[in-house]
Design a protein around this motif. Structure first.
Motif, PDB file in Angstrom:
ATOM      1  N   ALA A 121       0.795  -1.210  -0.101  1.00 55.81           N
ATOM      2  CA  ALA A 121       0.037   0.027   0.042  1.00 55.81           C
ATOM      3  C   ALA A 121       0.924   1.070   0.132  1.00 55.81           C
ATOM      4  O   ALA A 121       0.434   2.211   0.541  1.00 55.81           O
ATOM      5  N   ASP A 122       2.054   1.253  -0.645  1.00 52.92           N
ATOM      6  CA  ASP A 122       2.869   2.437  -0.562  1.00 52.92           C
ATOM      7  C   ASP A 122       2.474   3.541  -1.291  1.00 52.92           C
ATOM      8  O   ASP A 122       2.649   4.710  -0.873  1.00 52.92           O
ATOM      9  N   ASP A 123       1.521   3.268  -2.211  1.00 53.73           N
ATOM     10  CA  ASP A 123       0.888   4.481  -2.864  1.00 53.73           C
ATOM     11  C   ASP A 123      -0.070   5.090  -2.088  1.00 53.73           C
ATOM     12  O   ASP A 123      -0.432   6.435  -2.549  1.00 53.73           O
ATOM     13  N   LEU A 124      -0.598   4.714  -1.053  1.00 55.75           N
ATOM     14  CA  LEU A 124      -1.635   5.012  -0.190  1.00 55.75           C
ATOM     15  C   LEU A 124      -1.284   5.642   1.174  1.00 55.75           C
ATOM     16  O   LEU A 124      -2.289   6.275   1.924  1.00 55.75           O
ATOM     17  N   LEU A 125       0.128   5.419   1.411  1.00 55.02           N
ATOM     18  CA  LEU A 125       0.645   5.853   2.655  1.00 55.02           C
ATOM     19  C   LEU A 125       1.366   7.199   2.595  1.00 55.02           C
ATOM     20  O   LEU A 125       1.963   7.735   1.568  1.00 55.02           O
ATOM     21  N   PRO A 126       1.166   8.089   3.642  1.00 52.71           N
ATOM     22  CA  PRO A 126       1.770   9.437   3.571  1.00 52.71           C
ATOM     23  C   PRO A 126       3.277   9.402   4.055  1.00 52.71           C
ATOM     24  O   PRO A 126       3.760   8.484   4.657  1.00 52.71           O
ATOM     25  N   TYR A 127       3.968  10.198   3.594  1.00 46.25           N
ATOM     26  CA  TYR A 127       5.518  10.276   4.034  1.00 46.25           C
ATOM     27  C   TYR A 127       5.568  10.736   5.472  1.00 46.25           C
ATOM     28  O   TYR A 127       4.786  11.546   6.039  1.00 46.25           O
ATOM     29  N   ARG A 128       6.231   9.699   6.261  1.00 48.31           N
ATOM     30  CA  ARG A 128       6.415   9.900   7.650  1.00 48.31           C
ATOM     31  C   ARG A 128       8.006   9.838   8.185  1.00 48.31           C
ATOM     32  O   ARG A 128       8.711   9.170   7.544  1.00 48.31           O
ATOM     33  N   ARG A 129       8.136  10.330   9.142  1.00 48.69           N
ATOM     34  CA  ARG A 129       9.558  10.606   9.932  1.00 48.69           C
ATOM     35  C   ARG A 129       9.245  10.616  11.366  1.00 48.69           C
ATOM     36  O   ARG A 129       8.584  11.478  11.817  1.00 48.69           O
ATOM     37  N   PRO A 130       9.787   9.837  12.276  1.00 45.99           N
ATOM     38  CA  PRO A 130       9.753   9.816  13.557  1.00 45.99           C
ATOM     39  C   PRO A 130      10.513  11.155  14.069  1.00 45.99           C
ATOM     40  O   PRO A 130      11.420  11.612  13.623  1.00 45.99           O
ATOM     41  N   LEU A 131       9.869  11.919  15.064  1.00 42.45           N
ATOM     42  CA  LEU A 131      10.559  13.334  15.463  1.00 42.45           C
ATOM     43  C   LEU A 131      11.398  12.983  16.445  1.00 42.45           C
ATOM     44  O   LEU A 131      10.681  12.912  17.685  1.00 42.45           O
TER      45      LEU A 131
END
Length: 698
Positions: A121-131
């Motif tokens: 589901a890569d095309d449906l997931l937003p870009y994220r990064r742990p803070l």
């Protein structure tokens, strides 16, 4: 207390009895009265009166104490956080052998990482990064970032941070209060986000505002189509429209639920037929994937947004979605939802999906001839094609893809995705074993999946079982049921402790030794068929803050390395090292905490006469914790941290000068070197002892 002649097939655990009673009444109005025979479904509520047992046309209402006989399975319809009575009720259900389904999924970050690992589901997931540090903000590729807590509900703590002028922080605080703050400098904005480091993540911003300035998102309610299938049934699509001036559209902050048709009528450019079709296909894909990855989930709520191109983006997956919007759109939707839940719980296909379980063994009694199933008439045509494959195959594929992404030798931290831990056995019940058990239980591991055996002091096993819920094992050979075994005995006891397991451990087992100085070669001779490893954790594992060094033989497969690293990363950080470096790991990570405690004790003694002892200890404790936390979020060189504190001509500079003049700083280096040297001597003694040569017993 209400007594039934035989166990009910299904119990629904809820804190909102009225909602289910209303839905069931609606079902009866549509399908007529249910046949008169014993009830096959009951409602359980921990907050009901103890003897509140009554019937409503075949649906039995149970209070907390009306608990005999226990139901064969239960659907948990409770959103976190759970109250104490609710936790007690679920514990009683589980202990009585009831199969539990439903309930909340893992936190948002864990579910997102799992979906990423599957690659479906890569095309449906937003870009994220742990803070985790301010560097994450500096390297963020978007002009703004959505800051979200790892776990939460009702939009609490969700904010938008604009990283270019004007610098704004807009959203809800941890208490759900809305705010909007402007900052003159970027550094001030970053300073406002420092308390969030480590507990939040960054997400790409989406244009989720209507032309009149109201925030919105879309929640799709999905239920499992059948107990023996993973395809989803789309129950409803609800658009949540927030208030002007708010960043989130949650109903608890004043949002309004709308059907997609009504939303399209108000905002034709946002509610196009193309968007709706894209949304439906995306929901079906994600729903099927979630139901495969979480076999005991019966319903989910998927929150979607849209990019500027109209492509749907999955924002969150909720295992216990709020149903206020369903009730607001009419009584038919809650009734259809309850109908589906009853069918899932009373379906004879449960035996195919969960073979060998209590549900599977009760197949004939649970599903066949059920009056509720015959009385329910809310049927929906299946719009989705059947899918092939099994849950086990899908889960195995996900684990294989996850193992491929692991880098050997990398430090495994708290942001790594962790699948539920399989059974793990402990041979030995001393301090370090208890520290690891406490850390594992605190990380969410079920105590029932931890087997503990001890060669002496059987009462010690009962003590650990009462404290952590672990399973005591009286016979050491029974530990072979666990695929991963932790050896936590003294070095001199290793050969005798492993003797009952020598012929029982095979290639599918992994033995991890905590015995200091016992080399990998000796472990391999003692259990020749099993994979082996050495680990050196410390007692901070009980608070999930251990620093663990792990050594493997050179030929160890990456899958085995991943299993061991995953185990110890649940109680802190784990790093792979070469075996020749284990003595240094023992000195630094094992003995190091004692050196730091000694230094803190000496610093507190330096304030005698000026501070009360309890005040000095409190300040020293927080100083140490704060310094470690600051270094964690800002991993600059230690010399740089010292420079930032030591102002020229100040108090810190003078104190550092005394440490250098007296040789105190070099004394710490010599202490670590001496500890490593002693560890090497102990290792040599252990080797001589295991080889039967003359030498003291280690």
């Amino acid at each position: 207390m209400l007594l039934l002649p035989s166990p009910p097939a299904l119990a629904i655990v809820t804190r909102t009895l009225g909602e289910y009673v209303s839905a069931f009444r609606h079902i009866l109005c549509r399908s007529g009265p249910a046949p008169k025979r014993r009830a096959d479904a009951v409602l359980l509520a921990a907050n009901a009166r103890p003897n509140a047992g009554g019937k409503l046309a075949g649906l039995t209402l149970w209070g907390e104490a009306a608990f005999f006989p226990p139901p064969r399975r239960a659907y948990v319809s409770l959103a976190p956080p759970l109250q104490r009575k609710e936790r007690q009720l679920l514990f009683r259900l589980k202990r009585s052998g009831t199969e539990l389904f439903g309930g909340p999924l893992p936190n948002k970050t864990t579910v997102h990482e799992l979906l990423v690992r599957t690659g479906e589901a890569d095309d449906l997931l937003p870009y994220r990064r742990p803070l985790t540090s301010l560097r994450d903000l500096e390297e963020w590729p978007f002009p703004a970032a959505v800051v979200k807590p790892r776990a939460g509900s009702r939009g609490r703590g969700v904010r938008l941070a604009t990283l270019s002028p004007p610098y704004l922080l807009w959203g809800q605080d941890a208490h759900g209060l809305s705010f909007r703050t402007a900052y003159q400098r970027r550094e001030d904005l970053f300073a406002a986000l420092v308390p969030d480091l480590g507990g939040t993540f960054l997400e790409e911003p989406l244009p989720l505002l209507t032309p009149d300035g109201r925030p919105y998102d879309v929640r799709v309610f999905l239920l499992r189509e059948a107990a023996c299938a993973d395809r989803p049934y789309l129950l409803a699509v609800v658009v949540r429209l927030g208030l002007r001036g708010r960043f989130t559209a949650n109903l608890h902050t004043g949002g309004t639920p709308l059907s997609f048709r009504e939303f399209a009528r108000r905002y034709p450019d946002l509610g196009t037929a193309e968007r709706k079709e894209r949304l439906r296909k995306a929901a079906v894909r994600v729903g099927a994937l979630v139901f495969r990855l979480f076999p005991r989930a019966w319903e989910v709520g998927l929150d979607f947004g849209f990019r500027a191109t109209g492509e749907p983006v999955l924002l969150e997956v909720n295992g216990t979605p709020g149903r206020t919007s369903l009730r607001a759109l009419g009584a038919d939707l809650p009734a259809r939802r309850l109908t589906r839940l009853l069918r899932l719980g009373l379906s004879p296909c449960a035996a195919e999906r969960y073979p060998g379980s209590v549900v599977g063994k009760a197949r004939a009694r649970a599903g066949r001839g059920c009056p509720l199933l015959r009385g329910l008439s809310a049927r929906t045509k299946d719009p989705y094609p059947r899918e092939t494959g099994t849950i086990a195959q899908t889960a195995a594929g996900g684990r294989e893809r996850a193992s491929k992404g692991r880098e050997e030798g990398a430090v495994v931290g708290p942001w790594s995705y962790r699948e539920p831990l399989a059974e793990v056995g402990f041979l030995g019940a001393g301090r370090i074993a208890e520290a690891l058990i406490a850390g594992l239980v605190a990380s969410g591991t079920d105590g029932g999946s931890i087997l503990v055996a001890n060669r002496t002091r059987a009462e010690r096993l009962d003590e650990l079982a009462g404290r952590y819920g672990v399973r005591p094992v009286r016979n050491v050979s029974d530990l072979a049921r666990a695929p991963l075994i932790v050896l936590a005995v003294k070095p001199k006891d290793v050969p005798e402790a492993l003797s009952p397991l020598r012929d029982l451990l095979g290639p599918e087992h992994v033995l991890v030794s905590l015995a200091a100085g016992v080399p990998l070669a000796a472990l391999t001779r003692l259990v020749p068929k099993a994979a082996v490893a050495r680990a050196m954790p410390n007692t901070a594992a009980q608070v999930r803050a251990s620093a663990t060094g792990i050594a493997f033989p050179a030929e160890t497969p990456s899958a085995v390395r991943g299993r061991v690293l995953d185990l110890f990363s649940r109680v802190g950080s784990a790093v792979e090292v070469e075996e020749r470096a284990m003595d240094a790991v023992t000195a630094l990570a094992g003995s190091g905490p004692a050196f730091l405690y000694a230094a803190l004790e000496a610093m507190v003694q330096g304030t005698e006469g000026a501070l009360a002892p309890e005040v000095a200890l409190r300040l020293a404790r927080q100083m140490f914790a704060g310094a470690a936390r600051l270094w964690e979020v800002d991993p600059a060189p230690l010399a740089e941290h010292i420079r930032r504190i030591a102002s020229p001509g100040g108090t810190t500079e003078r104190g550092l000068a005394v440490l250098r003049e007296t040789g105190a700083l070099s004394a710490f280096s010599r202490a670590v070197a001496a500890a490593a040297e002693r560890a090497a001597e102990i290792s040599a003694d252990v080797v001589r002892f295991l080889e039967g040569k003359d030498g003291p017993a280690p």
